[in-house]
Scaffold this active site. Structure first.
Site, PDB file in Angstrom:
ATOM      1  N   SER A 254      32.709  28.993  39.851  1.00 37.13           N
ATOM      2  CA  SER A 254      31.891  30.024  39.231  1.00 37.13           C
ATOM      3  C   SER A 254      32.748  30.783  38.231  1.00 37.13           C
ATOM      4  O   SER A 254      33.964  30.600  38.159  1.00 37.13           O
ATOM      5  CB  SER A 254      31.344  30.979  40.284  1.00 37.13           C
ATOM      6  OG  SER A 254      32.394  31.816  40.721  1.00 37.13           O
ATOM      7  N   LYS A 255      32.072  31.650  37.506  1.00 39.85           N
ATOM      8  CA  LYS A 255      32.740  32.457  36.492  1.00 39.85           C
ATOM      9  C   LYS A 255      33.907  33.232  37.103  1.00 39.85           C
ATOM     10  O   LYS A 255      34.947  33.417  36.488  1.00 39.85           O
ATOM     11  CB  LYS A 255      31.711  33.457  35.957  1.00 39.85           C
ATOM     12  CG  LYS A 255      31.693  33.565  34.467  1.00 39.85           C
ATOM     13  CD  LYS A 255      30.520  34.437  34.086  1.00 39.85           C
ATOM     14  CE  LYS A 255      30.552  34.795  32.629  1.00 39.85           C
ATOM     15  NZ  LYS A 255      29.363  35.512  32.203  1.00 39.85           N
ATOM     16  N   ARG A 256      33.696  33.662  38.337  1.00 40.15           N
ATOM     17  CA  ARG A 256      34.719  34.468  39.010  1.00 40.15           C
ATOM     18  C   ARG A 256      36.030  33.709  39.240  1.00 40.15           C
ATOM     19  O   ARG A 256      37.077  34.299  39.401  1.00 40.15           O
ATOM     20  CB  ARG A 256      34.176  35.013  40.344  1.00 40.15           C
ATOM     21  CG  ARG A 256      33.821  36.485  40.262  1.00 40.15           C
ATOM     22  CD  ARG A 256      33.048  36.909  41.469  1.00 40.15           C
ATOM     23  NE  ARG A 256      31.711  36.339  41.439  1.00 40.15           N
ATOM     24  CZ  ARG A 256      31.111  35.749  42.449  1.00 40.15           C
ATOM     25  NH1 ARG A 256      31.728  35.627  43.598  1.00 40.15           N
ATOM     26  NH2 ARG A 256      29.891  35.274  42.323  1.00 40.15           N
ATOM     27  N   ASP A 257      35.936  32.384  39.275  1.00 40.23           N
ATOM     28  CA  ASP A 257      37.167  31.613  39.486  1.00 40.23           C
ATOM     29  C   ASP A 257      37.906  31.382  38.177  1.00 40.23           C
ATOM     30  O   ASP A 257      38.830  30.574  38.102  1.00 40.23           O
ATOM     31  CB  ASP A 257      36.832  30.240  40.078  1.00 40.23           C
ATOM     32  CG  ASP A 257      36.005  30.367  41.322  1.00 40.23           C
ATOM     33  OD1 ASP A 257      36.485  31.008  42.245  1.00 40.23           O
ATOM     34  OD2 ASP A 257      34.881  29.832  41.355  1.00 40.23           O
ATOM     35  N   GLY A 258      37.466  32.072  37.149  1.00 45.35           N
ATOM     36  CA  GLY A 258      38.161  31.942  35.868  1.00 45.35           C
ATOM     37  C   GLY A 258      37.612  30.805  35.016  1.00 45.35           C
ATOM     38  O   GLY A 258      38.157  30.518  33.966  1.00 45.35           O
TER      39      GLY A 258
END
Ligand code: GLU
Length: 495
Positions: A254-258
């Site tokens: 996801s976006k949160r994982d960069g």
């Protein structure tokens, strides 16, 4: 092989992540390999998630990657329109067919009441299934349902729960019990269809014979099977694409994982060839050790049966490595002149006043070190502007720290005198190489010492190409003036 007619059916909800794009690549490859068709269809019936401009971004991204569609927006085709929001009547007609055959019912139960049903079932610890709460309207005759239906009233499927089994080209033989089949909504309150219904209608009308999509749709497939059956239409081949996993752990990327959007990778100087290559090989391989594939090679080698059925881990380092390979491959195959236009957005600001020929000369000696085109920004600044002199960097260098500042200064003096003997006209790689080698002998220094001193003095950068190449591109005037400036700085420092 039968022609594969397939589609990419994104919802225009904004950000295009890596996973979205991979769902376009696999069907594209399957279609092209079989001389079939790759259709682009925009699934925009969920108006609450609609993002302005997202469709343009999708099209731009597909075009950038070279995934041209055979039918779809801006191209047209026999199945137009390709925006689901423009096909409302088609879905309503198909829903009416189901009303007519008694396989659907109109339902104006309020969302509050539905919430109540859910709560009561939860309290009783029984799974919430809408079919256990069918409204009285579910018992109307088809004629009455058809007569009473008007836009604003949802239409629901009248499910026929039973054990179902099917084949998924990636996941193998699958089956599910009646407990996962329900009375799903076909037409919503706003008159538009749900994804669950619209995609089946469109896939049928567009003669789609292969549906490749994320594995998250697997749990709904039993409901889809019931719909294919009730509509009496042929079902396509199902290709469920496993998730792309975050670099760590077992969760979906996801976006949160960069993970950046495709647009961001593009802006960072990832080449479309590399992105396509990387994503195609994320969860697929042809059984060989090959890692670099052109689009044509991918089309030739692709096979659905070799898509792996478990999640594939996203590895940005690998993507960058692959991009570096592609930069080298393209420059080596096409030459600097052809490749150069791709670099235009990536030069440092300091390069603005320089002409293309000079930039091409810089590119020619540095391209084999680039991982992304944006590396040009940091790696080439000193070709365009004098670097800031940092005496500490010089004196703390692992090869130079054994030498005193006075020794460094005198070495520079010798270097300057020797380079001064080369005329402007003969300032080229070959002469420089010879002069530098004679200098090594004359000074009795190790290449690591002498060349590090010169390299750092002209660049103050962590990396520069071979010294003869670097000096040749920098030119006589710049080289000598930088060396003199460092010599003076050392002198000042020593006082
Ligand atoms: N519109 C769906 C999505 O964006 C597409 C799923 C499908 O390919 O059928 O996830």
């Amino acid at each position: 092989m039968d022609k594969i007619i397939t589609r990419f059916a994104p919802s225009p909800t904004g950000y295009i992540h890596i996973g979205n794009v991979r769902s376009a690549i696999f069907p594209y490859l399957a279609a092209k390999q079989s001389s079939g068709k790759f259709i682009l269809r925009i699934e925009d019936t969920d108006r609450s998630r609609f993002v302005d401009g997202a469709t343009d971004l999708i099209m731009e991204t597909l075009r950038w990657l070279g995934l041209e569609w055979d039918e779809g927006p801006e191209i047209g085709g026999p199945n137009a329109p390709y925006f689901q929001s423009e096909r409302k009547e088609i879905y309503q007609d198909w829903a009416k067919k189901l009303l007519k055959s008694g396989r659907a019912y109109i339902d104006d139960t309020s969302s509050e009441t539905i919430d109540e049903y859910r709560k009561t079932d939860n309290a009783k610890k029984i799974p919430f299934l809408y079919r256990n709460h069918r409204p009285a309207s579910a018992d109307l005759s088809p004629e009455e349902s058809l007569k009473l239906w008007k836009e604003g009233t949802p239409i629901r499927f009248k499910s026929d729960p039973k054990p179902r089994s099917w084949k998924d080209e990636v996941m193998g033989d699958l089956s599910a019990g009646p407990e996962v089949q329900d009375d799903i909504i076909l037409i919503k309150k706003d008159g538009l269809p749900t994804y669950n219904f619209a995609h089946i209608v469109d896939d049928t009308l567009m003669n789609i014979n292969m549906v490749a999509r994320g594995v998250e749709y697997l749990s709904s497939t039993p409901n889809y099977l019931a719909l294919y059956e009730a509509l009496d239409v042929k079902k396509p081949l199902f290709v469920s694409l496993p998730h792309i996993l975050a670099p760590q752990g077992n969760k979906k990327l996801s976006k949160r994982d960069g993970a950046k959007s495709v647009t961001e990778y593009r802006a960072d100087g990832i080449l479309p060839e590399a992105m396509l290559n990387y994503l195609a090989c994320l969860g697929w391989n042809d059984g060989t050790e090959q890692e670099i594939y052109t689009k044509d090679e991918l089309i030739e080698r692709f096979s659905v049966s070799r898509i792996q059925n478990s999640g594939a881990r996203f590895d940005e380092t690998k993507l960058l490595w692959m991009n570096g390979q592609w930069i080298r491959k393209l420059v080596d195959e096409e030459g600097i002149d052809k490749f150069f236009p791709r670099t235009l957005d990536f030069w440092p600001d300091s390069a603005k006043s320089y002409d293309d020929d000079y930039k091409k000369r810089v590119l020619a000696i540095i391209y084999d070190r680039l991982k992304t085109l944006s590396d040009l920004r940091e790696m080439t600044d000193y070709f365009f502007t004098d670097p800031k002199i940092n005496v500490d960097l010089l004196t703390s260098n692992r090869f130079l720290k054994k030498l005193s500042e006075a020794e460094l200064e005198s070495l520079l003096e010798t270097t300057i005198s020797s380079l001064e003997t080369i005329s402007e006209d003969s300032w080229n790689e070959e002469t420089l190489k010879n002069t530098l080698n004679s200098l090594l002998e004359a000074t009795n220094k190790k290449p690591a010492e002498l060349f590090s001193l010169i390299r750092i003095s002209v660049s103050f950068a962590p990396f520069s190409p071979a010294l003869d190449l670097t000096l040749s591109v920098l030119g006589r005037t710049t080289t000598l003036s930088r060396l003199r400036a460092v010599k003076s700085a050392l002198l000042l420092d020593g006082e």
